[in-house]
Enzyme design. Structure first.
Site, PDB file in Angstrom:
ATOM      1  N   CYS A 166     -20.422  -3.604  -9.300  1.00  0.00           N
ATOM      2  CA  CYS A 166     -19.868  -5.120  -9.253  1.00  0.00           C
ATOM      3  C   CYS A 166     -21.259  -6.173  -9.309  1.00  0.00           C
ATOM      4  O   CYS A 166     -22.308  -5.805  -9.007  1.00  0.00           O
ATOM      5  CB  CYS A 166     -19.131  -5.337  -8.074  1.00  0.00           C
ATOM      6  SG  CYS A 166     -17.651  -4.450  -8.048  1.00  0.00           S
TER       7      CYS A 166
ATOM      8  N   GLU B 213     -20.853  -1.602 -16.222  1.00  0.00           N
ATOM      9  CA  GLU B 213     -19.923  -0.761 -16.104  1.00  0.00           C
ATOM     10  C   GLU B 213     -20.382   0.510 -16.803  1.00  0.00           C
ATOM     11  O   GLU B 213     -21.637   0.472 -17.294  1.00  0.00           O
ATOM     12  CB  GLU B 213     -18.561  -1.117 -17.024  1.00  0.00           C
ATOM     13  CG  GLU B 213     -18.061  -2.088 -16.386  1.00  0.00           C
ATOM     14  CD  GLU B 213     -16.688  -2.807 -17.051  1.00  0.00           C
ATOM     15  OE1 GLU B 213     -16.478  -2.329 -18.256  1.00  0.00           O
ATOM     16  OE2 GLU B 213     -15.985  -3.430 -16.254  1.00  0.00           O
TER      17      GLU B 213
ATOM     18  N   GLU C  41     -21.478  -8.924  -7.498  1.00  0.00           N
ATOM     19  CA  GLU C  41     -22.110  -9.158  -6.221  1.00  0.00           C
ATOM     20  C   GLU C  41     -22.970  -8.037  -5.838  1.00  0.00           C
ATOM     21  O   GLU C  41     -24.108  -8.679  -5.031  1.00  0.00           O
ATOM     22  CB  GLU C  41     -20.668  -9.244  -5.122  1.00  0.00           C
ATOM     23  CG  GLU C  41     -19.541 -10.305  -5.518  1.00  0.00           C
ATOM     24  CD  GLU C  41     -18.669  -9.744  -6.798  1.00  0.00           C
ATOM     25  OE1 GLU C  41     -19.053  -8.796  -7.394  1.00  0.00           O
ATOM     26  OE2 GLU C  41     -17.293 -10.146  -6.458  1.00  0.00           O
TER      27      GLU C  41
HETATM   28  N1  THU Z   1     -15.751  -6.346 -10.608  1.00  0.00           N
HETATM   29  C1  THU Z   1     -17.091  -7.034  -9.954  1.00  0.00           C
HETATM   30  O1  THU Z   1     -17.978  -7.310 -10.714  1.00  0.00           O
HETATM   31  N2  THU Z   1     -16.723  -7.678  -8.626  1.00  0.00           N
HETATM   32  C2  THU Z   1     -15.698  -7.660  -8.031  1.00  0.00           C
HETATM   33  O2  THU Z   1     -15.592  -8.056  -6.800  1.00  0.00           O
HETATM   34  C3  THU Z   1     -14.529  -6.902  -8.444  1.00  0.00           C
HETATM   35  C4  THU Z   1     -14.613  -6.322  -9.595  1.00  0.00           C
HETATM   36  C5  THU Z   1     -15.968  -5.960 -11.680  1.00  0.00           C
HETATM   37  C6  THU Z   1     -16.114  -4.444 -11.698  1.00  0.00           C
HETATM   38  C7  THU Z   1     -15.750  -4.046 -13.311  1.00  0.00           C
HETATM   39  O3  THU Z   1     -16.808  -3.944 -13.941  1.00  0.00           O
HETATM   40  C8  THU Z   1     -14.611  -5.141 -13.641  1.00  0.00           C
HETATM   41  O4  THU Z   1     -14.628  -6.112 -12.574  1.00  0.00           O
HETATM   42  C9  THU Z   1     -13.065  -4.743 -13.459  1.00  0.00           C
HETATM   43  O5  THU Z   1     -12.879  -4.241 -12.353  1.00  0.00           O
END
Ligand code: THU
Length: 146
Positions: free
Chosen positions: A70, A61, A72
């Site tokens: 994210c 983040e 993935e």
């Molecule tokens: N997030 C992911 O890492 N993968 C996803 O597919 C959905 C959301 C993360 C982004 C952010 O740091 C946190 O989850 C909340 O949205």
């Protein structure tokens, strides 16, 4: 290309397949490294490339929220940077009661590389969600017809 989940050999997604337990462990380790001070929502992902190598990613983040990447996508980008562009499976782990499927942006990135790959979401509860990239993103964007 296999586009339908029903055509896919799901045997490797069984939790007692050693490849699957290695991917789950990799995703759990990655989630422990998540940088998520704003959402407190840790995500780890682990990709099995076609050549058998494994790549992990966590969500990272930023104070400028929109710059967050994210788990993935970070795992896929690790794979590409290492010279692999095809993958068979991705496991997504969240330390939650229910599994977390990939967001829409990540589905599009997964689709760029392997629409026939298996997507497995695991969590701290008993539920496991299994799908394929093609099933999660029907009619994904492709740059064609130029
Ligand atoms: N997030 C992911 O890492 N993968 C996803 O597919 C959905 C959301 C993360 C982004 C952010 O740091 C946190 O989850 C909340 O949205």
């Amino acid at each position: 290309m296999k586009e339908s989940a029903t055509e896919y050999d799901w045997s490797m997604t069984s939790s007692d397949d050693p490849r699957m337990s290695a991917l789950v462990s990799g995703a759990q380790l990655a989630a422990a490294r998540a940088y998520a001070p704003y959402s407190s929502f840790a995500v780890g992902a682990c990709v099995l490339a076609d050549d058998g190598t494994v790549f992990s990613g966590c969500n990272v983040e930023n104070a400028s929220y929109g710059l967050t990447v994210c788990a993935e996508r970070n795992a896929i980008f690790q794979m590409v940077a290492a010279g692999q562009q095809r993958f068979r499976a991705i496991v997504i782990y969240t330390p939650t009661a229910e599994p977390t499927p990939p967001c829409g942006a990540c589905r599009q990135v997964l689709s760029e590389f392997s629409r026939d790959a298996v997507v497995v979401s695991v969590c701290n509860g008993p539920e496991v969600r299994r799908s394929t990239v093609a099933a999660l993103l029907p009619d994904g964007f492709e740059l064609k017809g130029r």
